[in-house]
Design a protein around this motif. Structure first.
Motif, mmCIF file in Angstrom:
data_model
loop_
_atom_site.group_PDB
_atom_site.id
_atom_site.type_symbol
_atom_site.label_atom_id
_atom_site.label_comp_id
_atom_site.label_asym_id
_atom_site.label_seq_id
_atom_site.Cartn_x
_atom_site.Cartn_y
_atom_site.Cartn_z
ATOM 1 N N GLY A 69 0.799 -1.226 0.000
ATOM 2 C CA GLY A 69 0.000 0.000 0.000
ATOM 3 C C GLY A 69 0.827 1.270 0.000
ATOM 4 N N VAL A 70 2.153 1.122 0.028
ATOM 5 C CA VAL A 70 3.058 2.271 0.078
ATOM 6 C C VAL A 70 3.550 2.570 -1.338
ATOM 7 C CG1 VAL A 70 5.283 3.076 0.944
ATOM 8 C CG2 VAL A 70 3.786 1.745 2.438
ATOM 9 N N SER A 71 3.439 3.811 -1.747
ATOM 10 C CA SER A 71 3.893 4.229 -3.068
ATOM 11 C C SER A 71 5.403 4.453 -3.048
ATOM 12 C CB SER A 71 3.186 5.517 -3.482
ATOM 13 O OG SER A 71 3.805 6.092 -4.603
ATOM 14 N N LEU A 72 6.118 3.691 -3.860
ATOM 15 C CA LEU A 72 7.576 3.821 -3.924
ATOM 16 C C LEU A 72 7.983 5.216 -4.377
ATOM 17 C CD1 LEU A 72 10.377 2.540 -3.683
ATOM 18 C CD2 LEU A 72 10.118 1.753 -6.047
ATOM 19 N N SER A 73 7.379 5.706 -5.447
ATOM 20 C CA SER A 73 7.764 7.033 -5.956
ATOM 21 C C SER A 73 7.454 8.128 -4.936
ATOM 22 C CB SER A 73 7.095 7.329 -7.295
ATOM 23 O OG SER A 73 5.690 7.254 -7.181
ATOM 24 N N MET A 74 6.338 8.008 -4.243
ATOM 25 C CA MET A 74 5.992 9.005 -3.235
ATOM 26 C C MET A 74 7.024 9.011 -2.117
ATOM 27 S SD MET A 74 4.608 9.134 0.001
ATOM 28 C CE MET A 74 3.619 10.155 1.034
ATOM 29 N N TYR A 75 7.457 7.832 -1.651
ATOM 30 C CA TYR A 75 8.419 7.784 -0.552
ATOM 31 C C TYR A 75 9.818 8.199 -0.986
ATOM 32 C CZ TYR A 75 5.897 6.723 3.607
ATOM 33 O OH TYR A 75 5.090 6.846 4.706
ATOM 34 N N VAL A 76 10.190 7.991 -2.240
ATOM 35 C CA VAL A 76 11.473 8.491 -2.745
ATOM 36 C C VAL A 76 11.457 10.017 -2.726
ATOM 37 C CG1 VAL A 76 12.929 8.705 -4.805
ATOM 38 C CG2 VAL A 76 12.081 6.461 -4.107
ATOM 39 N N ILE A 77 10.384 10.599 -3.221
ATOM 40 C CA ILE A 77 10.263 12.055 -3.241
ATOM 41 C C ILE A 77 10.184 12.604 -1.815
ATOM 42 C CG2 ILE A 77 8.767 13.988 -3.925
ATOM 43 C CD1 ILE A 77 7.969 12.181 -6.375
ATOM 44 N N LEU A 78 9.371 11.988 -0.979
ATOM 45 C CA LEU A 78 9.215 12.434 0.404
ATOM 46 C C LEU A 78 10.532 12.358 1.167
ATOM 47 C CD1 LEU A 78 7.232 13.232 2.759
ATOM 48 C CD2 LEU A 78 7.271 10.817 3.322
ATOM 49 N N THR A 79 11.247 11.250 1.040
ATOM 50 C CA THR A 79 12.509 11.084 1.740
ATOM 51 C C THR A 79 13.530 12.118 1.271
ATOM 52 O OG1 THR A 79 12.041 8.730 2.013
ATOM 53 C CG2 THR A 79 14.321 9.409 2.317
ATOM 54 N N SER A 80 13.547 12.389 -0.011
ATOM 55 C CA SER A 80 14.442 13.428 -0.543
ATOM 56 C C SER A 80 14.078 14.798 0.033
ATOM 57 C CB SER A 80 14.359 13.473 -2.069
ATOM 58 O OG SER A 80 14.747 12.242 -2.621
ATOM 59 N N GLY A 81 12.798 15.088 0.084
ATOM 60 C CA GLY A 81 12.344 16.362 0.643
ATOM 61 C C GLY A 81 12.678 16.497 2.118
ATOM 62 N N VAL A 82 12.507 15.437 2.876
ATOM 63 C CA VAL A 82 12.835 15.464 4.309
ATOM 64 C C VAL A 82 14.340 15.672 4.491
ATOM 65 C CG1 VAL A 82 12.866 14.104 6.438
ATOM 66 C CG2 VAL A 82 10.831 14.109 5.014
ATOM 67 N N ALA A 83 15.145 15.034 3.643
ATOM 68 C CA ALA A 83 16.603 15.233 3.709
ATOM 69 C C ALA A 83 16.954 16.698 3.442
ATOM 70 C CB ALA A 83 17.316 14.311 2.716
ATOM 71 N N MET A 84 16.248 17.309 2.505
ATOM 72 C CA MET A 84 16.479 18.732 2.220
ATOM 73 C C MET A 84 16.058 19.616 3.395
ATOM 74 S SD MET A 84 18.008 18.785 -0.642
ATOM 75 C CE MET A 84 17.949 20.506 -1.056
ATOM 76 N N TRP A 85 14.945 19.281 4.045
ATOM 77 C CA TRP A 85 14.516 20.018 5.239
ATOM 78 C C TRP A 85 15.555 19.882 6.341
ATOM 79 C CZ3 TRP A 85 11.573 23.914 5.901
ATOM 80 C CH2 TRP A 85 10.435 24.115 5.123
ATOM 81 N N LEU A 86 16.120 18.691 6.486
ATOM 82 C CA LEU A 86 17.166 18.485 7.481
ATOM 83 C C LEU A 86 18.375 19.365 7.164
ATOM 84 C CD1 LEU A 86 18.432 17.057 9.903
ATOM 85 C CD2 LEU A 86 19.005 15.146 8.375
#
Length: 86
Positions: A36-53
Motif C-alpha cells: 500500500g506504500v507508493s515507492l515514488s511518493m516515498y522516494v520524493i518524500l525522503t528526498s524532501g525530508v533530507a532537504m529540510w534536514l
C-alpha cells in the motif's frame, strides 16, 4: 511572539508530524509487507525530508533538525521495507 514561544510551536509541530509516521512504520514492520506504500511518493518524500534536514542544519534550527532527522530515519525505514518486501 518571542523566540521561546516560536520554538515551542516548532517543537510541537515537529513532534506531531514526526509521530505521524510511527503507525505506518509499525504496520509495515508487523505485516512484513508494504504493497500500500507508493515507492515514488516515498522516494520524493525522503528526498524532501533530507532537504529540510539540510535546511535546519544551515539555519541552526533545532526543531527542524531534530524533527527531520527522526522523520528521515522513519521514512527511510518505510522506503527500505517497500524495496525489501517488493
Amino acid at each position: 511572539m518571542n523566540e521561546l514561544t516560536s520554538d515551542l510551536v516548532g517543537y510541537l509541530a515537529a513532534c506531531m508530524t514526526t509521530i505521524a509516521y510511527i503507525p505506518q512504520v509499525w504496520m509495515t514492520w508487523k505485516r512484513k509487507r508494504a504493497e500500500g506504500v507508493s515507492l515514488s511518493m516515498y522516494v520524493i518524500l525522503t528526498s524532501g525530508v533530507a532537504m529540510w534536514l539540510a535546511y535546519g542544519v544551515l539555519m541552526h534550527s533545532w526543531p527542524i533538525i531534530i524533527a527531520n532527522f527522526i522523520t528521515l530515519m522513519l521514512a527511510m525505514f518505510i522506503l527500505g521495507m517497500k524495496i525489501v518486501y517488493k
